[in-house]
Design a protein around this motif. Structure first.
Motif, PDB file in Angstrom:
ATOM      1  N   ALA A  91       0.831  -1.203   0.000  1.00  0.00           N
ATOM      2  CA  ALA A  91       0.000   0.000   0.000  1.00  0.00           C
ATOM      3  C   ALA A  91       0.868   1.256   0.000  1.00  0.00           C
ATOM      4  O   ALA A  91       1.824   1.365   0.766  1.00  0.00           O
ATOM      5  CB  ALA A  91      -0.919   0.008   1.223  1.00  0.00           C
ATOM      6  N   HIS A  92       0.538   2.190  -0.897  1.00  0.00           N
ATOM      7  CA  HIS A  92       1.232   3.478  -1.022  1.00  0.00           C
ATOM      8  C   HIS A  92       2.658   3.329  -1.541  1.00  0.00           C
ATOM      9  O   HIS A  92       3.430   4.290  -1.492  1.00  0.00           O
ATOM     10  CB  HIS A  92       1.255   4.248   0.307  1.00  0.00           C
ATOM     11  CG  HIS A  92      -0.089   4.657   0.799  1.00  0.00           C
ATOM     12  ND1 HIS A  92      -0.262   5.585   1.803  1.00  0.00           N
ATOM     13  CD2 HIS A  92      -1.336   4.275   0.444  1.00  0.00           C
ATOM     14  CE1 HIS A  92      -1.557   5.749   2.042  1.00  0.00           C
ATOM     15  NE2 HIS A  92      -2.234   4.955   1.219  1.00  0.00           N
ATOM     16  N   ALA A  93       3.020   2.164  -2.017  1.00  0.00           N
ATOM     17  CA  ALA A  93       4.389   1.934  -2.481  1.00  0.00           C
ATOM     18  C   ALA A  93       4.380   1.509  -3.945  1.00  0.00           C
ATOM     19  O   ALA A  93       3.428   0.871  -4.422  1.00  0.00           O
ATOM     20  CB  ALA A  93       5.076   0.867  -1.636  1.00  0.00           C
ATOM     21  N   GLU A  94       5.447   1.865  -4.637  1.00  0.00           N
ATOM     22  CA  GLU A  94       5.603   1.438  -6.029  1.00  0.00           C
ATOM     23  C   GLU A  94       5.571  -0.083  -6.089  1.00  0.00           C
ATOM     24  O   GLU A  94       6.293  -0.765  -5.372  1.00  0.00           O
ATOM     25  CB  GLU A  94       6.937   1.954  -6.570  1.00  0.00           C
ATOM     26  CG  GLU A  94       7.110   1.797  -8.056  1.00  0.00           C
ATOM     27  CD  GLU A  94       6.524   2.941  -8.860  1.00  0.00           C
ATOM     28  OE1 GLU A  94       6.329   2.773 -10.074  1.00  0.00           O
ATOM     29  OE2 GLU A  94       6.263   4.007  -8.272  1.00  0.00           O
ATOM     30  N   GLY A  95       4.695  -0.599  -6.937  1.00  0.00           N
ATOM     31  CA  GLY A  95       4.608  -2.049  -7.078  1.00  0.00           C
ATOM     32  C   GLY A  95       3.539  -2.700  -6.227  1.00  0.00           C
ATOM     33  O   GLY A  95       3.510  -3.935  -6.127  1.00  0.00           O
ATOM     34  N   GLU A  96       2.656  -1.913  -5.584  1.00  0.00           N
ATOM     35  CA  GLU A  96       1.584  -2.536  -4.799  1.00  0.00           C
ATOM     36  C   GLU A  96       0.868  -3.573  -5.662  1.00  0.00           C
ATOM     37  O   GLU A  96       0.711  -3.404  -6.872  1.00  0.00           O
ATOM     38  CB  GLU A  96       0.608  -1.495  -4.277  1.00  0.00           C
ATOM     39  CG  GLU A  96      -0.187  -0.754  -5.336  1.00  0.00           C
ATOM     40  CD  GLU A  96      -1.214   0.208  -4.725  1.00  0.00           C
ATOM     41  OE1 GLU A  96      -2.182  -0.272  -4.139  1.00  0.00           O
ATOM     42  OE2 GLU A  96      -1.019   1.429  -4.855  1.00  0.00           O
ATOM     43  N   TYR A  97       0.433  -4.665  -5.039  1.00  0.00           N
ATOM     44  CA  TYR A  97      -0.171  -5.735  -5.828  1.00  0.00           C
ATOM     45  C   TYR A  97      -1.283  -6.428  -5.054  1.00  0.00           C
ATOM     46  O   TYR A  97      -1.387  -6.329  -3.823  1.00  0.00           O
ATOM     47  CB  TYR A  97       0.896  -6.761  -6.253  1.00  0.00           C
ATOM     48  CG  TYR A  97       1.459  -7.572  -5.105  1.00  0.00           C
ATOM     49  CD1 TYR A  97       0.865  -8.772  -4.707  1.00  0.00           C
ATOM     50  CD2 TYR A  97       2.599  -7.145  -4.412  1.00  0.00           C
ATOM     51  CE1 TYR A  97       1.375  -9.514  -3.654  1.00  0.00           C
ATOM     52  CE2 TYR A  97       3.118  -7.884  -3.367  1.00  0.00           C
ATOM     53  CZ  TYR A  97       2.499  -9.068  -2.990  1.00  0.00           C
ATOM     54  OH  TYR A  97       2.996  -9.796  -1.937  1.00  0.00           O
ATOM     55  N   VAL A  98      -2.108  -7.147  -5.807  1.00  0.00           N
ATOM     56  CA  VAL A  98      -3.236  -7.896  -5.274  1.00  0.00           C
ATOM     57  C   VAL A  98      -3.060  -9.368  -5.631  1.00  0.00           C
ATOM     58  O   VAL A  98      -2.678  -9.698  -6.760  1.00  0.00           O
ATOM     59  CB  VAL A  98      -4.561  -7.376  -5.879  1.00  0.00           C
ATOM     60  CG1 VAL A  98      -5.727  -8.272  -5.505  1.00  0.00           C
ATOM     61  CG2 VAL A  98      -4.818  -5.939  -5.442  1.00  0.00           C
ATOM     62  N   VAL A  99      -3.331 -10.260  -4.683  1.00  0.00           N
ATOM     63  CA  VAL A  99      -3.367 -11.693  -4.950  1.00  0.00           C
ATOM     64  C   VAL A  99      -4.745 -12.017  -5.515  1.00  0.00           C
ATOM     65  O   VAL A  99      -5.760 -11.897  -4.813  1.00  0.00           O
ATOM     66  CB  VAL A  99      -3.090 -12.507  -3.677  1.00  0.00           C
ATOM     67  CG1 VAL A  99      -3.217 -14.008  -3.959  1.00  0.00           C
ATOM     68  CG2 VAL A  99      -1.705 -12.185  -3.129  1.00  0.00           C
ATOM     69  N   ILE A 100      -4.785 -12.414  -6.765  1.00  0.00           N
ATOM     70  CA  ILE A 100      -6.066 -12.572  -7.458  1.00  0.00           C
ATOM     71  C   ILE A 100      -6.933 -13.641  -6.811  1.00  0.00           C
ATOM     72  O   ILE A 100      -8.152 -13.462  -6.653  1.00  0.00           O
ATOM     73  CB  ILE A 100      -5.806 -12.888  -8.939  1.00  0.00           C
ATOM     74  CG1 ILE A 100      -5.160 -11.677  -9.618  1.00  0.00           C
ATOM     75  CG2 ILE A 100      -7.103 -13.264  -9.650  1.00  0.00           C
ATOM     76  CD1 ILE A 100      -4.614 -11.956 -10.989  1.00  0.00           C
TER      77      ILE A 100
END
Length: 382
Positions: A352-361
């Protein structure tokens, strides 16, 4: 209702995973930086349209000071308590971020990335699907705001109003490494402006009043207010001053971030902030800001977390963990209003709020199903 109904609902939501990803792409691909009113207004149109496509109902736009928040509500019946589902569609990412960092899928890792995907546009997609999976929506109220990242200046009263009439508040902020957020620190934001007097640094520095010198002392005074033993942090975060290398600086400023874990600490720090003095003649010190969000104590989430743990066990997606975090959310406001609150029900991922934030689909349908079953459990049965 038999316990295989939740399992069937989870299976149905899992079959919609590709659809969830398409909607996530759609939301991430419209930039909604908090500070940009026009961008947020355009984002509201897209979020509203996505909500209508998934749930079949139109949003009610609620405009406050030029900001458009979105609300969906379904009247409560005699056996249907009001349940608030709260999130935000604004992000911390400035316009143009998508040009260098577009929405991207990593099929091998099973993740999706893009500005705002984790915090918290995936949570919005999951929320809409969770509601669509319910047999009825009586008593539900959804509030999606566009200024949460700024401290909710125009939406916090909407959040408090919902909390005052709700039996529970479910916050679709992202999880913390998969854990739900069972307590949060309160937040304060301050700015000091020091006004001194300029003078030539070589010819007559004694005639100046050095704002940076005063600011240096302020940094020490502010830092001494921290109490790590009770979870209070007081952190200078931004500062600047001066106009030229040969001029005694007439102005300097400092911003300070305050986090508190227990009641009373926000008031203590605020009193001490307001008691600071410049300590130099002919210098003025102006203070703006103050406490923004009260703490969200673990007691506000305990019963709901127990319900969520039971729901996860039924679905076979547990065990759940709960964690205390330093960041704030609108859950701080709902808890302070006396409404049982559970946070971190949104995306599984990181950054969160960082370059590269991601979601586990794979987590998207599971957490959507968890919200569906939690709502049913609060209502008194699945």
């Amino acid at each position: 209702m038999t316990l295989d109904v939740p399992i069937r609902r989870l299976g149905d939501l899992r079959s919609r995973t590709a659809e969830m990803v398409r909607y996530l792409d759609r939301l991430v691909s419209v930039e909604t930086p908090s500070e940009d009113l026009a961008a947020c207004r355009a984002g509201a149109d897209v979020v509203g349209a996505v909500g209508e496509e998934i749930m079949g109902d139109q949003a009610e736009p609620v405009e406050v000071d030029g900001r458009v928040h979105l609300r969906w509500s379904w009247p409560a019946g005699p056996d249907r308590p009001t349940i608030g589902l709260i999130g935000h569609y604004d992000t911390v990412w400035p316009m143009g971020t998508l040009d260098r960092w577009p929405f991207t899928l990593d099929q091998t890792a099973g993740t999706a990335t893009g500005p705002g995907c984790f915090d918290m546009k995936a949570g919005i997609v999951q929320l809409f699907h969770a509601i669509a999976a319910l047999p009825d929506r009586a008593g539900l109220e959804v509030l999606l705001t566009c200024d949460e990242e700024l401290g909710s200046p125009t939406s916090q009263e909407l959040v408090r109003e919902l909390a005052r009439r709700a039996a529970a508040a479910l916050i679709l902020e992202p999880s913390a490494g998969g854990a739900l957020k069972t307590s949060r620190k309160g937040i304060g934001r301050y700015r000091f402006d020091v006004h001194g007097r300029a003078a030539h640094a070589g010819l007559e520095p004694e005639n100046g009043r050095n704002a940076l010198t005063v600011l240096g002392k302020l940094l020490l005074d502010v830092g001494a207010m921290a109490r790590p033993d009770v979870g209070t942090t007081v952190t200078p975060t931004l500062a600047a001053g001066g106009t030229a290398s040969n001029v005694v600086p007439a102005h300097a400023w400092l911003q300070v971030d305050v986090r508190v874990a227990v009641e009373g600490e926000a008031e203590r720090v605020d009193d001490q902030m307001r008691g600071l003095a410049p300590g130099m003649p002919d210098v003025t010190l102006a203070l703006t800001g103050g406490p923004n969000r009260p703490p969200m104590p673990a007691t506000s989430s305990a019963a709901l977390f127990a319900r969520a743990t039971a729901a996860a066990a039924v679905l076979g997606v547990g065990p759940l963990a709960g964690v205390a975090v330093g960041g704030g959310s609108d859950g701080n406001f709902t808890a302070a209003a006396g409404c049982p609150t559970l946070d971190g029900l949104g995306a599984v991922g990181a950054g969160a709020h960082a370059e590269g934030e991601y979601v586990v689909i794979a987590g998207m349908p599971e957490r959507a199903a968890l919200v569906t079953e939690l709502i049913q459990d609060i209502r008194g049965g699945r």
